[in-house]
Design an enzyme around this catalytic site. Structure first.
Site, PDB file in Angstrom:
ATOM      1  N   SER A   1      30.497  38.490  48.366  1.00  0.00           N
ATOM      2  CA  SER A   1      30.191  38.998  49.710  1.00  0.00           C
ATOM      3  C   SER A   1      30.570  38.082  50.873  1.00  0.00           C
ATOM      4  CB  SER A   1      28.709  39.335  49.818  1.00  0.00           C
ATOM      5  OG  SER A   1      28.447  40.576  49.208  1.00  0.00           O
TER       6      SER A   1
ATOM      7  N   LYS B   1      24.339  36.506  59.643  1.00  0.00           N
ATOM      8  CA  LYS B   1      24.172  37.755  58.882  1.00  0.00           C
ATOM      9  C   LYS B   1      22.724  38.240  58.979  1.00  0.00           C
ATOM     10  CE  LYS B   1      25.377  39.628  54.298  1.00  0.00           C
ATOM     11  NZ  LYS B   1      25.870  39.302  52.935  1.00  0.00           N
TER      12      LYS B   1
ATOM     13  N   SER C   1      29.701  42.168  51.361  1.00  0.00           N
ATOM     14  CA  SER C   1      28.754  42.718  52.306  1.00  0.00           C
ATOM     15  C   SER C   1      28.683  41.977  53.647  1.00  0.00           C
ATOM     16  CB  SER C   1      27.369  42.726  51.687  1.00  0.00           C
ATOM     17  OG  SER C   1      26.925  41.406  51.428  1.00  0.00           O
TER      18      SER C   1
END
Lengths: 478, 95
Positions: free
Chosen positions: A178, A79, A154
């Protein structure tokens, strides 16, 4: 002929040692898949050009007969809010444009030490603020099961990289859901560890009392292997804890189903969708058939979890994001004095959601409002933690759906911040309490001719991740 | 509940320049969100302590020793530099 989409860490390890597959071939396969699929899916923000070199080193080690390390030659997607030394990191925000990390996050260092390879960095909601990956400054990521739908967020890019066979595993971060929500929307496994189990050093902070790094994988066993590599106390994160050994109990026997999860309704529009409720009922029956005792339990304060979260989280956001001011790194806007440089840099650099939360956070923390908002929310948070403590005296695990409905349409919620916030209603209480939880894929439901994945969430007491893995492996047999 | 002047003031405090249109939008969004948060007022919190740590509440100490980071890489991140130093605008302005 290798069936790439079914590979796990364990099977790759066997193929490597038998000489049936090389790390180089595996990296080449993922890069090929990225080239084919990612122009449409937009999971990656950048694909690294040095993955081949790392793969060759892994292959050399294996050829020379060295015992492969836990993640030798395993290609990861990372990420965009986790720092890798010498690579750009941006949390999908314009304000960090051009920023290169000057050190490895502790989780990256640990993956590296066990031989992992980094394929690239993945798209996300800006600063991890969002539940759809639409808040990225670099375009939305799409769900591989239906490209008109969001992948969740996310950590949407990381979930899509794994679900779309563009990486074997990924790291994400989870502040209010997330990791688990995008894992559920994309039919993969997502683990949010106990708060403090994994170091946050080198994770770009969103809300520090809630953030945790965790794996997104194709199987529960893979999540367990990665968790065992990244966990542990770290001098660079004073909230990290030495994981205690699992308690004496050998296996979980009782599973609690919180009755509030069936009745959580917000503003009359969010409730548990019928298709998901059915799958959830099926998962309960499945565990019963496997010999578990199912008990109805109650977490009376979770009704207030989301409201408390939307005070605590933006308060921490407004403090954490104050470091992005154009002074030491990232982009800087011109201004006639220092104050104007700050204000213009932050106007240009932050997207609408980041700005909204910074302003909201500044409001709930401002003089005269502290007791009405922040102090009250922290008290409610205490009550939520107590609820979990109480029920974990009666049951070994809790079982809930991960999300109230499957992946929604791109654009459906982006103009209404509150309805986007309500997305996390089943995952947020877990972060507030600090307990670990895993989302495990449990079949699909049909919508508009497309099969959309459903995720089931298992929740364990603090530091009892083992219970999640045990029960998760049983659930994924289905 | 929250006025446009409040939003303007918050923008100044948070060091974010806001356009007039955005002030209006933020006012509406915050009204909405704060309206939802209102439900916390129903909760009886008498005698409940504030939760200040997610897990464990003890001080953690380490030796106060300098750690080295990659200074070259750190310096490369400076938006503006002069003679190897980070360059910023003056904090005090000359009249």
């Amino acid at each position: 002929m290798t069936n790439y989409s079914n590979l796990t860490i364990k099977s790759v390890r066997e193929l490597f040692t038998n000489g049936e597959l090389s790390a180089r071939e595996l990296v080449a396969h993922y890069q090929e898949e990225i080239k084919k699929k990612d122009p449409e899916l937009n999971a990656y923000r950048e694909v690294f050009d040095d993955a081949f070199k790392a793969a060759e080193e892994a292959d050399k080690k294996i050829k020379e007969g060295e015992t492969p390390r836990a993640l030798e030659g395993i290609p990861f997607a990372i990420k965009d809010n986790i720092l890798i030394k010498g690579k750009m990191a941006g949390a999908s925000s314009k304000i960090l444009e051009g920023y290169t990390a000057s050190y490895d996050a502790t989780v990256i260092e640990k993956l590296r030490e066990e031989g992992a390879i980094f394929l690239g960095r993945t798209n996300m909601d800006e600063f991890a603020m969002g539940s759809s990956t639409e808040n990225s400054a670099y375009g939305a990521t799409k769900n591989p099961y239906d490209v008109s739908r969001v992948p969740g967020g996310s950590s949407g890019g990381s979930a899509v990289a794994v679900a779309g066979d563009m990486a074997l595993a990924a790291l994400g971060s989870d502040t209010g859901g997330s990791i688990r929500q995008p894992a559920a929307f994309c039919g993969v496994v997502g683990l949010k560890p106990t708060y403090g189990a994994v170091s946050r050093s080198g994770l770009i902070a969103m809300a520090s009392s809630l953030d945790q790094v965790g794996p997104i994988t194709k199987s529960v066993r893979d999540a367990e292997i990665i968790f065992d590599v990244i966990r542990g106390r770290d001098d660079l994160d004073s909230t990290s804890l030495e994981a205690k050994l699992p308690s004496g109990r050998s296996a979980s026997k009782t599973i609690g189903v919180p009755r509030e999860y069936f009745s959580l309704k917000e503003m009359g529009k969010e409730g548990l969708e019928e298709g998901i409720a059915k799958k959830f009922q099926e998962s309960i029956e499945f565990f019963k058939a496997k010999g578990f005792e199912i008990k109805e339990v109650s977490l009376p304060s979770v009704d207030y979890a989301l409201a408390a979260y939307y005070i605590v989280m933006p308060a921490e956001v407004s403090a954490n994001l104050s470091r992005f001011d154009g002074i030491r790194y990232g982009s800087r806007a011109e201004g006639k004095n220092l104050l104007e440089v700050y204000a213009k840099t932050r106007e240009k650099g932050f997207g609408p959601e980041a700005r909204r939360r910074v302003i909201l956070g500044a409001y709930v923390l401002s003089a005269g409002y502290y007791d009405a908002y922040y102090a009250r929310a922290q008290k409610v948070r205490y009550m939520i933690r107590k609820d979990f403590e109480n029920e974990f005296k009666n049951v070994d695990l809790l079982l809930t759906p991960t999300t109230p409905h499957p992946a929604f349409k791109i654009g459906e919620k982006v103009s209404d911040p509150l309805s986007m916030y309500l997305e996390d209603i089943y995952t947020v209480p877990i972060n507030l309490a600090g307990v670990p939880a895993i989302s495990v894929p449990f079949g699909t439901i049909e919508k508009e001719g497309k099969n959309l994945p459903v995720g089931i969430q298992l929740i364990a007491p603090w530091h009892e991740e083992r219970r999640l893995f045990e029960a998760g492996k049983i659930l994924e047999e289905k | 509940m929250i006025s446009k002047d409040d939003i303007k003031k918050l923008g100044e405090l948070a060091r974010i320049h806001l356009t007039e249109k955005e002030e209006g939008n933020l006012q509406k969004d915050l009204e909405n969100i704060l309206g939802y948060i209102e439900k916390l007022k129903e909760v009886d919190i008498s005698g409940v302590p504030e939760m200040t740590h997610a897990v464990g509440e003890k001080n953690i100490f380490r030796k106060d020793e300098a750690r080295t980071r990659d200074f070259v890489l750190l310096k490369e991140q400076f938006p503006e530099e002069e003679k190897g130093f980070l360059k910023v605008k003056g904090v005090f302005e000359r009249e």
